[in-house]
Design an enzyme around this catalytic site. Structure first.
Site, PDB file in Angstrom:
ATOM      1  NE  ARG A   1      18.244  56.524  41.691  1.00 50.47           N
ATOM      2  CZ  ARG A   1      18.439  57.454  42.625  1.00 50.47           C
ATOM      3  NH1 ARG A   1      17.564  57.627  43.570  1.00 50.47           N
ATOM      4  NH2 ARG A   1      19.510  58.232  42.611  1.00 50.47           N
ATOM      5  CB  THR A   2      22.373  51.109  39.173  1.00 52.60           C
ATOM      6  OG1 THR A   2      21.689  52.107  38.415  1.00 52.60           O
ATOM      7  CG2 THR A   2      22.708  49.941  38.275  1.00 52.60           C
TER       8      THR A   2
ATOM      9  CE  LYS B   1      46.393  48.678  48.259  1.00 55.23           C
ATOM     10  NZ  LYS B   1      46.539  47.275  48.641  1.00 55.23           N
TER      11      LYS B   1
ATOM     12  NE  ARG C   1      26.383  53.526  37.198  1.00 53.39           N
ATOM     13  CZ  ARG C   1      25.257  54.015  37.720  1.00 53.39           C
ATOM     14  NH1 ARG C   1      25.324  54.921  38.667  1.00 53.39           N
ATOM     15  NH2 ARG C   1      24.080  53.599  37.300  1.00 53.39           N
TER      16      ARG C   1
ATOM     17  CG  HIS D   1      22.209  52.736  32.900  1.00 63.46           C
ATOM     18  ND1 HIS D   1      22.181  51.457  33.437  1.00 63.46           N
ATOM     19  CD2 HIS D   1      22.110  53.590  33.957  1.00 63.46           C
ATOM     20  CE1 HIS D   1      22.069  51.552  34.749  1.00 63.46           C
ATOM     21  NE2 HIS D   1      22.025  52.827  35.089  1.00 63.46           N
TER      22      HIS D   1
HETATM   23  N1  ASP Z   1      21.373  57.133  37.337  1.00 64.83           N
HETATM   24  C1  ASP Z   1      21.422  57.354  35.912  1.00 64.83           C
HETATM   25  C2  ASP Z   1      22.772  56.975  35.348  1.00 64.83           C
HETATM   26  O1  ASP Z   1      23.599  56.443  36.049  1.00 64.83           O
HETATM   27  C3  ASP Z   1      20.995  58.718  35.537  1.00 64.83           C
HETATM   28  C4  ASP Z   1      21.820  59.850  36.036  1.00 64.83           C
HETATM   29  O2  ASP Z   1      22.868  59.655  36.679  1.00 64.83           O
HETATM   30  O3  ASP Z   1      21.440  60.992  35.774  1.00 64.83           O
HETATM   31  O4  ASP Z   1      22.997  57.179  34.174  1.00 64.83           O
END
Ligand code: ASP
Length: 333
Positions: free
Chosen positions: A81-82, A111, A132, A160
């Protein structure tokens, strides 16, 4: 036969919309690392812009607001999703993308390239980086090296912030308010970064918070102390039955397997909470169930048909919030 002249749809005009509450949003050129950067003015600003984005997408699908800008999406941890909502957000605003999302293993990271070098490389091509990373604090490290804005898309068990904004936006849009609500968070409150960020945002509002978790997954003590200091009405429990009848929002989370060092312990708690249609029978008629997703059994599939199940609407809101944030950070607000 002469063809009837086609009537062209007018292009979407941002000037037709109500001006945002504050023009000086304070986000242009800035990193987005933590929700602590967002006071109520900024939150209202982002929400107003997200509503405009929703209207724009509904009417014309895409505009050229960010034409000429490039977003680098750098994901060292899995994401559906993100990453895809950031990519969709940039696409709908006419910008370009460098997607290092499902394949950091195919980049020079595999690498042995350091985070600092990867960031300093990407900023040669892009105008903003969404990142991320599995380590707490990594987003701030990246921001320290980068000369362009870094948006934190999750740093380990830390924060987040864009998820928390979309979660809060969902509550506001679904229930028409935030103040006065009883919000219960269920599941992995220790490692779940979405819970940490949303809790911090909610501390600015007049809400009651209920934290429901197994003993070993309780909210971290420092965060709990901050909640208590904020004066919010707060309680902890192990049992969903204690909160289901009064909750306006049931925010369910996954047990974060990847954060456990002892998988035996994970097995012990992983199936602790399951939201079923029977449990939902006890909930109020006007309330919502949310989940940041992915779910791995915490909400049964037959709950999806319940109109109170707001999680896919919540997912969609992510795109509008991220469109608003990208436009603000890139100075096109
Ligand atoms: N998608 C969310 C996160 O990246 C929640 C999860 O992974 O449970 O934190």
């Amino acid at each position: 036969m002469l063809r009837e002249e086609t009537k062209l749809q007018p292009l979407f005009n941002f000037d037709e919309l109500t001006p945002p509450p504050s023009m000086g949003n304070g986000l242009t050129g800035k990193d987005v690392i933590s929700v602590s950067q967002f006071n109520k003015d900024k939150i209202d600003y982002v929400f107003a812009r997200a509503r405009e984005m929703r209207e724009m997408v509904d009417r014309v699908g895409a505009v050229d607001l960010l034409k000429g800008f490039v977003l680098a999406c750098l994901f060292y941890e899995p994401s559906t999703r993100t990453s895809s909502s950031f990519i969709a957000a940039m696409e709908r605003l006419g910008g370009g993308i460098i997607p290092i999302t499902q394949g950091v293993q195919f980049s020079s990271v595999s690498k042995g390239e350091t985070l600092a070098d990867t960031i300093r490389t990407l900023e040669q091509y892009a105008d903003v980086i969404v990142m991320r990373h599995p380590e707490l604090g990594a987003a701030q490290v990246a921001a320290d090296y980068a000369g362009i804005p870094i948006i934190n898309a999750g740093d380990g068990t830390g924060e987040h912030p864009t998820q928390a904004l979309l979660d809060l936006f969902t509550i506001q849009e679904e229930l028409g308010r935030i103040d006065g609500l009883k919000i219960a968070m269920v599941g992995d409150l220790r490692y779940g970064r979405t819970v940490h960020s949303l809790t911090r945002l909610l501390m600015q509002y007049d809400v009651s918070l209920r934290f429901v978790s197994p003993e070993i997954l309780r909210l971290p003590l420092t965060l709990m102390n901050d909640v208590i200091d904020s004066g919010i009405n707060v309680r902890e429990t192990h049992d969903v039955a204690d909160v289901i009848e009064n909750a306006d929002v049931l925010y369910v989370t996954r047990v974060q397997k990847e954060r456990f060092t002892d998988l035996v312990q994970y097995e012990e708690v992983k199936d602790h909470y399951e939201i079923t249609t029977e449990i939902m029978e006890k909930a109020k008629q006007k309330m919502i169930v949310m989940h940041p997703f992915p779910r791995v059994g915490e909400i049964h599939y037959n709950v999806d048909a319940d109109p109170r199940a707001a999680y896919f609407r919540q997912t969609k809101n992510g795109m509008y919030i991220r469109m608003a944030l990208l436009a603000a950070v890139l100075g096109r607000a």
